[in-house]
Design a protein around this motif. Sequence first.
Motif, PDB file in Angstrom:
ATOM      1  N   THR A  68       0.819  -1.206   0.000  1.00  0.00           N
ATOM      2  CA  THR A  68       0.000   0.000   0.000  1.00  0.00           C
ATOM      3  C   THR A  68       0.857   1.261   0.000  1.00  0.00           C
ATOM      4  N   THR A  69       2.124   1.124   0.356  1.00  0.00           N
ATOM      5  CA  THR A  69       3.013   2.286   0.368  1.00  0.00           C
ATOM      6  C   THR A  69       3.790   2.439  -0.927  1.00  0.00           C
ATOM      7  N   ALA A  70       3.560   1.555  -1.881  1.00  0.00           N
ATOM      8  CA  ALA A  70       4.268   1.637  -3.155  1.00  0.00           C
ATOM      9  C   ALA A  70       3.850   2.899  -3.906  1.00  0.00           C
ATOM     10  N   MET A  71       4.799   3.452  -4.656  1.00  0.00           N
ATOM     11  CA  MET A  71       4.514   4.660  -5.413  1.00  0.00           C
ATOM     12  C   MET A  71       4.739   4.385  -6.889  1.00  0.00           C
ATOM     13  N   ARG A  72       3.820   4.822  -7.726  1.00  0.00           N
ATOM     14  CA  ARG A  72       3.894   4.604  -9.174  1.00  0.00           C
ATOM     15  C   ARG A  72       4.829   5.632  -9.787  1.00  0.00           C
ATOM     16  N   ILE A  73       5.844   5.163 -10.492  1.00  0.00           N
ATOM     17  CA  ILE A  73       6.751   6.030 -11.225  1.00  0.00           C
ATOM     18  C   ILE A  73       6.372   5.934 -12.697  1.00  0.00           C
ATOM     19  N   PHE A  74       6.133   7.068 -13.321  1.00  0.00           N
ATOM     20  CA  PHE A  74       5.720   7.100 -14.720  1.00  0.00           C
ATOM     21  C   PHE A  74       6.936   7.111 -15.636  1.00  0.00           C
ATOM     22  N   THR A  75       6.823   6.379 -16.739  1.00  0.00           N
ATOM     23  CA  THR A  75       7.886   6.396 -17.742  1.00  0.00           C
ATOM     24  C   THR A  75       7.877   7.745 -18.447  1.00  0.00           C
ATOM     25  N   GLU A  76       8.911   8.006 -19.222  1.00  0.00           N
ATOM     26  CA  GLU A  76       8.987   9.263 -19.951  1.00  0.00           C
ATOM     27  C   GLU A  76       7.813   9.399 -20.929  1.00  0.00           C
ATOM     28  N   LEU A  91      -3.488   9.947  -8.939  1.00  0.00           N
ATOM     29  CA  LEU A  91      -3.052   9.750  -7.558  1.00  0.00           C
ATOM     30  C   LEU A  91      -4.191  10.069  -6.594  1.00  0.00           C
ATOM     31  N   PHE A  92      -4.893  11.174  -6.841  1.00  0.00           N
ATOM     32  CA  PHE A  92      -6.021  11.562  -6.010  1.00  0.00           C
ATOM     33  C   PHE A  92      -7.086  10.461  -5.993  1.00  0.00           C
ATOM     34  N   LEU A  93      -7.444   9.941  -7.167  1.00  0.00           N
ATOM     35  CA  LEU A  93      -8.464   8.894  -7.238  1.00  0.00           C
ATOM     36  C   LEU A  93      -8.019   7.617  -6.548  1.00  0.00           C
ATOM     37  N   GLU A  94      -6.731   7.351  -6.593  1.00  0.00           N
ATOM     38  CA  GLU A  94      -6.220   6.167  -5.900  1.00  0.00           C
ATOM     39  C   GLU A  94      -6.263   6.384  -4.381  1.00  0.00           C
ATOM     40  N   GLN A  95      -5.934   7.571  -3.938  1.00  0.00           N
ATOM     41  CA  GLN A  95      -5.945   7.873  -2.508  1.00  0.00           C
ATOM     42  C   GLN A  95      -7.341   7.796  -1.916  1.00  0.00           C
ATOM     43  N   ILE A  96      -8.350   8.184  -2.691  1.00  0.00           N
ATOM     44  CA  ILE A  96      -9.727   8.129  -2.163  1.00  0.00           C
ATOM     45  C   ILE A  96     -10.423   6.817  -2.528  1.00  0.00           C
ATOM     46  N   LYS A  97      -9.645   5.868  -3.036  1.00  0.00           N
ATOM     47  CA  LYS A  97     -10.101   4.493  -3.300  1.00  0.00           C
ATOM     48  C   LYS A  97     -11.091   4.365  -4.454  1.00  0.00           C
ATOM     49  N   VAL A  98     -11.106   5.340  -5.386  1.00  0.00           N
ATOM     50  CA  VAL A  98     -11.896   5.181  -6.598  1.00  0.00           C
ATOM     51  C   VAL A  98     -11.144   4.253  -7.545  1.00  0.00           C
ATOM     52  N   LEU A  99      -9.825   4.391  -7.580  1.00  0.00           N
ATOM     53  CA  LEU A  99      -8.975   3.496  -8.370  1.00  0.00           C
ATOM     54  C   LEU A  99      -8.150   2.624  -7.440  1.00  0.00           C
ATOM     55  N   THR A 100      -7.951   1.407  -7.854  1.00  0.00           N
ATOM     56  CA  THR A 100      -7.016   0.502  -7.183  1.00  0.00           C
ATOM     57  C   THR A 100      -5.729   0.518  -8.005  1.00  0.00           C
ATOM     58  N   PRO A 101      -4.651  -0.039  -7.493  1.00  0.00           N
ATOM     59  CA  PRO A 101      -3.449  -0.128  -8.336  1.00  0.00           C
ATOM     60  C   PRO A 101      -3.729  -0.858  -9.656  1.00  0.00           C
ATOM     61  N   GLU A 102      -4.585  -1.869  -9.610  1.00  0.00           N
ATOM     62  CA  GLU A 102      -4.907  -2.634 -10.817  1.00  0.00           C
ATOM     63  C   GLU A 102      -5.674  -1.801 -11.829  1.00  0.00           C
ATOM     64  N   THR A 103      -6.721  -1.105 -11.363  1.00  0.00           N
ATOM     65  CA  THR A 103      -7.502  -0.302 -12.300  1.00  0.00           C
ATOM     66  C   THR A 103      -6.702   0.904 -12.782  1.00  0.00           C
ATOM     67  N   ARG A 104      -5.832   1.442 -11.927  1.00  0.00           N
ATOM     68  CA  ARG A 104      -4.954   2.536 -12.354  1.00  0.00           C
ATOM     69  C   ARG A 104      -4.083   2.089 -13.521  1.00  0.00           C
ATOM     70  N   GLU A 105      -3.518   0.895 -13.411  1.00  0.00           N
ATOM     71  CA  GLU A 105      -2.655   0.388 -14.484  1.00  0.00           C
ATOM     72  C   GLU A 105      -3.453   0.132 -15.760  1.00  0.00           C
ATOM     73  N   MET A 106      -4.694  -0.323 -15.614  1.00  0.00           N
ATOM     74  CA  MET A 106      -5.554  -0.510 -16.787  1.00  0.00           C
ATOM     75  C   MET A 106      -5.816   0.834 -17.460  1.00  0.00           C
ATOM     76  N   VAL A 107      -6.072   1.859 -16.653  1.00  0.00           N
ATOM     77  CA  VAL A 107      -6.309   3.199 -17.191  1.00  0.00           C
ATOM     78  C   VAL A 107      -5.071   3.675 -17.949  1.00  0.00           C
ATOM     79  N   ILE A 108      -3.907   3.543 -17.335  1.00  0.00           N
ATOM     80  CA  ILE A 108      -2.670   3.993 -17.984  1.00  0.00           C
ATOM     81  C   ILE A 108      -2.433   3.212 -19.271  1.00  0.00           C
ATOM     82  N   ASP A 109      -2.686   1.904 -19.243  1.00  0.00           N
ATOM     83  CA  ASP A 109      -2.530   1.087 -20.449  1.00  0.00           C
ATOM     84  C   ASP A 109      -3.426   1.596 -21.570  1.00  0.00           C
TER      85      ASP A 109
END
Length: 158
Positions: A68-76, A91-109
């Motif tokens: 839960t303390t992991a931080m996402r580093i964005f590529t260039e 980051l805001f949506l992840e902090q308020i639990k709208v996004l999970t790390p999994e859904t965040r990665e899907m969004v970025i993909d």
Amino acid sequence: MMMDILMYLFETYIHSDAELQVDQDELEDELLRAGFHQKEIFKALHWLEELASLQQSDVHSPLSVSATTAMRIFTEKESVRLDAECRGFLLFLEQIKVLTPETREMVIDRVMGLETSAFELDDLKWIILMVLFNVPGNENAYTLMEEWLYTNEQGILH
């Protein structure tokens, strides 16, 4: 242009609860009649297929056990597509639990899967909504995001 097609499809077939079992040729014809170009239509449909395949990926990915303390580093490349405002919103949506790390990665993909040079925060909000709609178990997060998008509310989600 691709975002326009995705938003059109989402509002016409998903958000409106229209019949989801549409023949692909029929759908392409409708999009052509709506004024979209065939090349962009194919790109948008492929993008949606990729979104569907993300949902079926292995549930036991390294993301599902991330700290839960992991931080996402964005590529260039990601930082070029997602400006500071977009990254902050994720980051805001992840902090308020709208996004999970999994859904965040899907969004970025799916953001990186777009073939566009212009990408803004409003586009990101639509992508988030599409991802949350397509991933079972995210109904509450989807509802919050939908309210955010359709009311154009500024500030903090309630």
